[in-house]
Design an enzyme around this catalytic site. Structure first.
Site, PDB file in Angstrom:
ATOM      1  N   ARG A  39      30.610  71.448  65.294  1.00 11.87           N
ATOM      2  CA  ARG A  39      29.863  72.605  64.716  1.00 11.87           C
ATOM      3  C   ARG A  39      30.721  73.381  63.887  1.00 11.87           C
ATOM      4  O   ARG A  39      30.024  73.767  62.696  1.00 11.87           O
ATOM      5  CB  ARG A  39      29.150  73.196  65.579  1.00 11.87           C
ATOM      6  CG  ARG A  39      28.133  74.382  65.302  1.00 11.87           C
ATOM      7  CD  ARG A  39      27.265  74.960  66.398  1.00 11.87           C
ATOM      8  NE  ARG A  39      25.997  75.834  65.970  1.00 11.87           N
ATOM      9  CZ  ARG A  39      26.170  77.223  65.803  1.00 11.87           C
ATOM     10  NH1 ARG A  39      27.128  77.827  66.197  1.00 11.87           N
ATOM     11  NH2 ARG A  39      25.211  77.726  65.441  1.00 11.87           N
ATOM     12  N   ILE A  65      22.550  78.551  60.042  1.00 10.46           N
ATOM     13  CA  ILE A  65      22.584  77.183  61.016  1.00 10.46           C
ATOM     14  C   ILE A  65      21.855  77.934  62.476  1.00 10.46           C
ATOM     15  O   ILE A  65      22.474  78.852  63.000  1.00 10.46           O
ATOM     16  CB  ILE A  65      23.864  76.963  61.150  1.00 10.46           C
ATOM     17  CG1 ILE A  65      24.317  75.877  62.163  1.00 10.46           C
ATOM     18  CG2 ILE A  65      24.947  77.886  61.622  1.00 10.46           C
ATOM     19  CD1 ILE A  65      25.427  75.004  62.135  1.00 10.46           C
ATOM     20  N   SER A  66      21.003  77.009  62.901  1.00  6.02           N
ATOM     21  CA  SER A  66      20.261  77.545  64.188  1.00  6.02           C
ATOM     22  C   SER A  66      21.044  77.735  65.298  1.00  6.02           C
ATOM     23  O   SER A  66      22.098  77.395  65.519  1.00  6.02           O
ATOM     24  CB  SER A  66      19.152  76.651  64.542  1.00  6.02           C
ATOM     25  OG  SER A  66      18.314  76.449  63.509  1.00  6.02           O
ATOM     26  N   GLN A  67      20.781  78.621  66.499  1.00  4.85           N
ATOM     27  CA  GLN A  67      21.417  78.829  67.449  1.00  4.85           C
ATOM     28  C   GLN A  67      21.562  77.339  68.288  1.00  4.85           C
ATOM     29  O   GLN A  67      20.666  76.844  68.215  1.00  4.85           O
ATOM     30  CB  GLN A  67      20.825  79.962  68.457  1.00  4.85           C
ATOM     31  CG  GLN A  67      21.406  80.462  69.701  1.00  4.85           C
ATOM     32  CD  GLN A  67      20.378  81.292  70.384  1.00  4.85           C
ATOM     33  OE1 GLN A  67      19.414  81.472  69.614  1.00  4.85           O
ATOM     34  NE2 GLN A  67      20.799  81.724  71.660  1.00  4.85           N
TER      35      GLN A  67
END
Ligand code: SAH
Length: 210
Positions: A39, A65-67
């Site tokens: 990530r 950027i999503s959790q």
């Protein structure tokens, strides 16, 4: 002798363990995909040390950027198998597409659409080594007819209602995961019906719609 783990590797292990312990990450293949994608390579340089906190991180112009928890829950529900063709709407950093790329494998294909030019360039560059991913700069609220129909569709920005056009680009027995407002849904298409299951509440950036 085993190589000493870096701080980021330790944080990554902790986060994945947390997602497994909390019942979000379940299947072996999805866990493997999470383990193999870094990530930290999908966030801005200044945020790298925070890549394995369970939080969204900023991209450009209000995109995030999503959790990790959200990516994990959506990916599990999407249930991508090797060889599938998957459409993602909202490329963002490219992280979700990278996870899907691992799941679809070399015989599968991911088409990911981003509407914002700067975000598109960032995501595209992050995905350059993922050969089964095609990035498209376009409005994804109408899907992407050129490559339809899809086995799976994942929308990573929140729509105002369930878009008919996306359902029409889904194969019979296909699955779509989509946030509508703050509610996440799993939509399954069969010969006789469109089944809609509520998955929970999630925060998302809005989907730009015509
Ligand atoms: N999946 C991404 C997170 C995306 S955030 C990741 O893994 O990082 C949502 C993204 O959807 C934003 O980048 C936003 O610009 C984009 N977006 C919003 N409306 C869109 C539309 N109509 N078509 C394509 N992308 C859209």
């Amino acid at each position: 002798m085993r190589k000493k783990k870096t701080l980021l590797e330790e944080k990554k292990e902790k986060l994945i363990k947390y997602l497994i312990d909390s019942g979000i990450l379940k299947s072996k293949r999805v866990i493997e995909a999470f383990c193999s994608v870094k990530r930290e390579n999908f966030v801005h340089e200044r945020d790298r040390q925070e890549a394995y906190e369970n939080i969204p991180l900023p991209l450009a112009e209000g995109s995030t950027i999503s959790q990790p928890l959200t990516v994990a829950a959506m990916t599990e529900a999407l249930s991508v198998k090797a060889g599938m063709k998957v459409l993602e709407i909202g490329t963002g950093s490219g992280y979700q597409a990278a996870i899907l790329s691992k799941l679809a494998g070399s015989n599968g294909k991911i088409i990911t659409i981003e509407i914002n030019k700067d975000v598109f360039e960032f995501g595209k560059n992050n995905l350059k080594n993922y050969s089964n991913v095609k990035t498209v700069l376009s409005d994804g609220s109408v899907g992407y007819k050129k490559e339809a129909p899809y086995d799976r569709i994942i929308v990573t920005a929140s729509a105002s209602s369930l878009p008919e056009e996306l359902i029409s680009q889904l194969k019979t027995e296909g699955i779509m995961i989509i946030p509508v407002g703050e509610e996440m849904f799993k939509v399954t298409k069969s010969e006789k019906e469109i089944k809609k299951e509520f998955m929970g509440y999630y925060a998302f950036v809005p989907l730009r719609e015509k």
